[in-house]
Design an enzyme around this catalytic site. Structure first.
Site, PDB file in Angstrom:
ATOM      1  N   TRP A   1      87.324  52.150  43.013  1.00 52.16           N
ATOM      2  CA  TRP A   1      88.458  51.718  42.199  1.00 52.16           C
ATOM      3  C   TRP A   1      89.329  52.866  41.705  1.00 52.16           C
ATOM      4  O   TRP A   1      90.375  52.637  41.114  1.00 52.16           O
ATOM      5  CB  TRP A   1      87.954  50.919  40.983  1.00 52.16           C
ATOM      6  CG  TRP A   1      86.731  51.510  40.331  1.00 52.16           C
ATOM      7  CD1 TRP A   1      85.435  51.107  40.553  1.00 52.16           C
ATOM      8  CD2 TRP A   1      86.652  52.595  39.394  1.00 52.16           C
ATOM      9  NE1 TRP A   1      84.560  51.872  39.805  1.00 52.16           N
ATOM     10  CE2 TRP A   1      85.278  52.791  39.080  1.00 52.16           C
ATOM     11  CE3 TRP A   1      87.596  53.418  38.774  1.00 52.16           C
ATOM     12  CZ2 TRP A   1      84.846  53.774  38.195  1.00 52.16           C
ATOM     13  CZ3 TRP A   1      87.164  54.399  37.896  1.00 52.16           C
ATOM     14  CH2 TRP A   1      85.803  54.565  37.610  1.00 52.16           C
TER      15      TRP A   1
ATOM     16  N   LYS B   1      86.818  46.158  52.425  1.00 54.76           N
ATOM     17  CA  LYS B   1      86.282  45.526  51.201  1.00 54.76           C
ATOM     18  C   LYS B   1      86.606  46.481  50.056  1.00 54.76           C
ATOM     19  O   LYS B   1      85.909  47.461  49.817  1.00 54.76           O
ATOM     20  CB  LYS B   1      84.766  45.349  51.340  1.00 54.76           C
ATOM     21  CG  LYS B   1      84.157  44.176  50.601  1.00 54.76           C
ATOM     22  CD  LYS B   1      84.396  44.095  49.119  1.00 54.76           C
ATOM     23  CE  LYS B   1      83.433  44.937  48.302  1.00 54.76           C
ATOM     24  NZ  LYS B   1      83.839  45.049  46.885  1.00 54.76           N
TER      25      LYS B   1
ATOM     26  N   GLY C   1      82.043  55.673  47.083  1.00 50.76           N
ATOM     27  CA  GLY C   1      81.519  55.104  45.839  1.00 50.76           C
ATOM     28  C   GLY C   1      80.425  55.972  45.284  1.00 50.76           C
ATOM     29  O   GLY C   1      80.412  57.191  45.488  1.00 50.76           O
TER      30      GLY C   1
ATOM     31  N   GLU D   1      81.275  58.999  51.182  1.00 53.43           N
ATOM     32  CA  GLU D   1      81.922  59.951  50.267  1.00 53.43           C
ATOM     33  C   GLU D   1      81.482  59.541  48.869  1.00 53.43           C
ATOM     34  O   GLU D   1      81.863  58.479  48.381  1.00 53.43           O
ATOM     35  CB  GLU D   1      83.449  59.873  50.445  1.00 53.43           C
ATOM     36  CG  GLU D   1      84.155  61.095  49.898  1.00 53.43           C
ATOM     37  CD  GLU D   1      84.475  60.987  48.429  1.00 53.43           C
ATOM     38  OE1 GLU D   1      83.621  61.415  47.611  1.00 53.43           O
ATOM     39  OE2 GLU D   1      85.557  60.500  48.101  1.00 53.43           O
TER      40      GLU D   1
ATOM     41  N   CYS E   1      86.421  61.858  42.213  1.00 60.92           N
ATOM     42  CA  CYS E   1      85.179  62.354  42.804  1.00 60.92           C
ATOM     43  C   CYS E   1      85.124  63.873  42.732  1.00 60.92           C
ATOM     44  O   CYS E   1      84.051  64.459  42.681  1.00 60.92           O
ATOM     45  CB  CYS E   1      85.068  61.875  44.248  1.00 60.92           C
ATOM     46  SG  CYS E   1      86.546  62.173  45.211  1.00 60.92           S
TER      47      CYS E   1
ATOM     48  N   GLU F   1      76.798  62.609  37.405  1.00 64.59           N
ATOM     49  CA  GLU F   1      78.244  62.331  37.420  1.00 64.59           C
ATOM     50  C   GLU F   1      78.597  61.340  36.305  1.00 64.59           C
ATOM     51  O   GLU F   1      78.104  60.218  36.291  1.00 64.59           O
ATOM     52  CB  GLU F   1      78.647  61.742  38.778  1.00 64.59           C
ATOM     53  CG  GLU F   1      80.148  61.563  38.903  1.00 64.59           C
ATOM     54  CD  GLU F   1      80.568  61.032  40.268  1.00 64.59           C
ATOM     55  OE1 GLU F   1      79.984  60.028  40.727  1.00 64.59           O
ATOM     56  OE2 GLU F   1      81.488  61.619  40.870  1.00 64.59           O
TER      57      GLU F   1
HETATM   58  O1  TXE Z   1      80.532  52.180  42.350  1.00 61.36           O
HETATM   59  P1  TXE Z   1      79.794  51.465  43.563  1.00 61.36           P
HETATM   60  P2  TXE Z   1      81.060  51.628  40.963  1.00 61.36           P
HETATM   61  C1  TXE Z   1      80.704  56.716  40.912  1.00 61.36           C
HETATM   62  C2  TXE Z   1      81.006  57.003  39.455  1.00 61.36           C
HETATM   63  C3  TXE Z   1      80.898  55.649  38.826  1.00 61.36           C
HETATM   64  C4  TXE Z   1      79.818  54.999  39.644  1.00 61.36           C
HETATM   65  C5  TXE Z   1      79.810  53.481  39.631  1.00 61.36           C
HETATM   66  O2  TXE Z   1      80.027  57.869  38.944  1.00 61.36           O
HETATM   67  O3  TXE Z   1      80.516  55.732  37.483  1.00 61.36           O
HETATM   68  O4  TXE Z   1      80.050  55.474  40.942  1.00 61.36           O
HETATM   69  O5  TXE Z   1      81.061  52.961  40.100  1.00 61.36           O
HETATM   70  C6  TXE Z   1      80.921  48.275  46.779  1.00 61.36           C
HETATM   71  N1  TXE Z   1      76.894  46.905  49.653  1.00 61.36           N
HETATM   72  N2  TXE Z   1      81.906  56.625  41.702  1.00 61.36           N
HETATM   73  O6  TXE Z   1      80.108  50.660  40.344  1.00 61.36           O
HETATM   74  O7  TXE Z   1      78.788  50.485  43.093  1.00 61.36           O
HETATM   75  C7  TXE Z   1      81.712  47.930  45.540  1.00 61.36           C
HETATM   76  O8  TXE Z   1      82.080  46.577  45.544  1.00 61.36           O
HETATM   77  C8  TXE Z   1      78.165  47.124  50.006  1.00 61.36           C
HETATM   78  C9  TXE Z   1      82.220  57.778  42.496  1.00 61.36           C
HETATM   79  O9  TXE Z   1      82.436  51.166  41.176  1.00 61.36           O
HETATM   80  O10 TXE Z   1      79.326  52.558  44.420  1.00 61.36           O
HETATM   81  C10 TXE Z   1      82.871  48.891  45.667  1.00 61.36           C
HETATM   82  O11 TXE Z   1      83.801  48.364  46.610  1.00 61.36           O
HETATM   83  N3  TXE Z   1      79.114  47.481  49.138  1.00 61.36           N
HETATM   84  C11 TXE Z   1      83.178  57.419  43.586  1.00 61.36           C
HETATM   85  C12 TXE Z   1      82.223  50.142  46.236  1.00 61.36           C
HETATM   86  O12 TXE Z   1      81.046  49.685  46.875  1.00 61.36           O
HETATM   87  C13 TXE Z   1      78.774  47.622  47.846  1.00 61.36           C
HETATM   88  C14 TXE Z   1      84.310  56.558  43.184  1.00 61.36           C
HETATM   89  C15 TXE Z   1      81.857  51.195  45.203  1.00 61.36           C
HETATM   90  O13 TXE Z   1      80.973  50.645  44.262  1.00 61.36           O
HETATM   91  C16 TXE Z   1      77.450  47.411  47.405  1.00 61.36           C
HETATM   92  C17 TXE Z   1      83.890  55.468  42.332  1.00 61.36           C
HETATM   93  C18 TXE Z   1      76.489  47.030  48.373  1.00 61.36           C
HETATM   94  N4  TXE Z   1      75.205  46.836  48.061  1.00 61.36           N
HETATM   95  C19 TXE Z   1      82.728  55.547  41.629  1.00 61.36           C
HETATM   96  N5  TXE Z   1      77.398  47.636  46.072  1.00 61.36           N
HETATM   97  C20 TXE Z   1      83.646  58.624  44.351  1.00 61.36           C
HETATM   98  N6  TXE Z   1      83.017  58.919  45.480  1.00 61.36           N
HETATM   99  O14 TXE Z   1      84.594  59.253  43.971  1.00 61.36           O
HETATM  100  C21 TXE Z   1      78.655  47.983  45.682  1.00 61.36           C
HETATM  101  N7  TXE Z   1      79.486  47.956  46.745  1.00 61.36           N
END
Ligand code: TXE
Length: 490
Positions: free
Chosen positions: A149, A173, A226, A248, A282, A383
């Site tokens: 997001w 997605k 994520g 990533e 990130c 993080e």
């Molecule tokens: O991330 P998620 P969230 C880190 C940051 C943050 C934490 C949680 O520390 O506090 O992640 O954020 C999808 N199978 N970053 O909850 O859960 C979900 O719908 C398939 C770092 O948002 O990792 C979303 O589209 N997909 C990061 C995406 O994965 C799944 C940037 C990310 O969600 C899934 C953002 C599953 N089982 C947050 N579960 C960076 N790399 O910069 C979730 N999703």
């Protein structure tokens, strides 16, 4: 109130579940859109549409694929302001930052559009007599692109431009918190003239829609941005299903300031590393490593600049720090403030919810700085993804390196020094996918980006990325046919 359907086969599609969920504006706290929730039938329909489009798209002349990507770039450019506003409504980031991203985004489509017809195999010399051997790079098929997001369309474009240029079709997605922009973006792909089914979008929760998509047998590859926890889950399942995966996953990047650095430039670099985007990037420079000899003077100036940062409405051009994007994220950040205090770090700025001038809704966190941090503390190792800086002193180059590398992550690192030898030594020894020297947060479509260690696998951007979406075929042609002994290897 805007209602967003799914996007399947080149058109909006109602969710078969008949369920829509809320998209909340983090600044106002109000629901501003309803987003369709895709169930397994919708995911199957999206994957089937991408699969049906694959042969045609992969067989489209690469120059034509490039032309469409160029056209898309122009259309994004014409829609940059509108898309940036949608991003701000969904994630509360500064309009100035999101507009900057949107105006930059077309370059990804131009760069990879230009690369589409330069994917060249090779004629290889071999040790075999009378054999002509060459390689071809071929697309993988349907790829699942799962994004976070914090910078929704930028993160998507990091993946989509290369995936399409290489001849794959995509099912996207986006994060459940910021789904609207991907759906708007898909409409632009239709305007650009992409064939139906080349780009599809399913929206819904990660553990539901996202997981169903990752497990679909017709998905050849998952590209994910994520958290490391979710990335690990996806990689584990992808391992069982024998799917390709690139990840990533964020980090805990060190921003290292030596005593010989341009101090004012380094102060600005430290601020941009952690308070820009409210620390929700990130590549946040969330660990500031300061040489002990300059610690107090540097901190005095850093605090002066940080205190002057204006907190408030992300749409206001004067605002420097907006809200945190989501309620779970807000709670997570406040949780880490408590953890840091309990661990004995000294809070010298902020340290709690922000309720001062400019605040609205319930998701503002004060820009926060902790000094006296020990690298073993959780505030230094995990993080936070918020406007929270951990300051760690060091004596010399060796200690700076030891602290910088003593972390499970390795996405990025910053080094501030005027010593050229040190620039080279540090850039060689830092265990991170990106090293910035005397700058911070520089990203380009032209340069590979990705993580070491728990920050991920695979690379986005630059020519390296195209191979993440291709597979190599080796073709052997006998130049003279002869009946040979079939029971031994040639
Ligand atoms: O991330 P998620 P969230 C880190 C940051 C943050 C934490 C949680 O520390 O506090 O992640 O954020 C999808 N199978 N970053 O909850 O859960 C979900 O719908 C398939 C770092 O948002 O990792 C979303 O589209 N997909 C990061 C995406 O994965 C799944 C940037 C990310 O969600 C899934 C953002 C599953 N089982 C947050 N579960 C960076 N790399 O910069 C979730 N999703």
């Amino acid at each position: 109130m805007k209602h967003y359907d799914l996007f399947i086969g080149g058109a909006a599609a109602k969710p078969q579940s008949g369920v829509w969920f809320d998209s909340i504006n983090p600044y106002t706290g109000e629901v501003w859109a309803k987003i369709a929730k895709a169930d397994s039938n919708d995911v199957s329909a999206a994957v089937a549409s991408a699969k049906a489009a694959f042969e045609g798209w992969a067989g489209t002349h690469p120059s034509q694929r490039g032309r469409l990507l160029y056209k898309l770039a122009d259309i994004i450019e014409a829609n940059a302001e509108r898309l940036a506003e949608i991003e701000v409504r969904s994630n509360g980031k500064l309009y100035a930052e999101m507009l900057g991203q949107l105006r930059y985004l077309p370059q990804w489509y131009r760069y990879f559009g230009g690369l589409a017809d330069k994917i060249e195999g090779a004629v290889l010399p071999t040790d075999k007599a009378n054999i002509f051997n060459f390689t071809r790079y071929e697309p993988l098929g349907v790829v699942a692109l799962i994004t976070a997001w914090n910078s929704p369309l930028l993160l998507l474009s990091f993946k989509l431009a290369a995936a399409l240029a290489a001849g794959n079709t995509a099912v996207i997605k986006p994060s459940e918190f910021t789904s609207a922009s991907a759906l708007e973006f898909a409409e632009l792909c239709v305007q650009a003239g992409f064939p139906k089914g080349v780009v599809n979008v399913v929206t819904g929760l990660g553990a539901e829609t996202g997981q169903i998509l990752c497990r679909h047998p017709d998905v050849a590859k998952i590209s994910f941005t994520g958290s490391d926890a979710t990335g690990a889950k996806i990689a584990e399942q992808a391992g069982k299903d024998l799917k390709r995966v690139s990840l990533e996953l964020g980090g805990k990047s060190p921003n290292i300031v030596f005593e010989d650095a341009d101090q004012e430039a380094a102060v600005m670099g430290a601020i941009s590393g952690i308070f820009a985007a409210s620390g929700q990037t990130c590549i946040a420079g969330s660990r500031l490593l300061l040489q002990s000899t300059i610690h107090d003077k540097f901190m005095a100036r850093l605090l002066e600049v940080a205190r002057a940062a204006k907190v408030g409405d992300p749409m206001n051009p004067d605002t420097n720090v907006g809200p945190v994007a989501t309620e779970p994220q807000y709670k997570k950040v406040l949780g880490y403030l408590d953890i840091a205090k309990k661990e004995g770090a000294k809070c010298v700025l902020g340290g709690g919810p922000y309720t001062g001038p400019g605040a609205k809704g319930n998701l503002f966190v004060e820009p926060t700085i902790f000094t006296g941090v020990n690298n073993k503390m959780r505030i230094a190792q995990e993080e936070v993804f918020g406007p929270v800086l951990a300051v760690i002193p060091f004596k010399d180059e060796a200690e700076a390196l030891a602290i910088a590398n003593d972390i499970p992550f390795g996405l990025a690192a910053g080094v501030w020094t005027k010593d050229v030898g040190r620039m080279i030594r540090m850039s060689e020894k830092l265990r991170a996918g990106t090293v910035w020297v005397n700058t911070y947060r520089a990203i380009s479509y032209m340069s590979p980006f990705g993580g070491y260690k728990r920050s991920g696998m695979g690379r986005e951007n630059g020519q390296d990325e195209i191979y993440e979406y291709l597979q190599t075929k080796s073709v052997w042609i006998a130049t003279e046919t002869a009946a040979v002994n079939p029971f031994v290897m040639r």
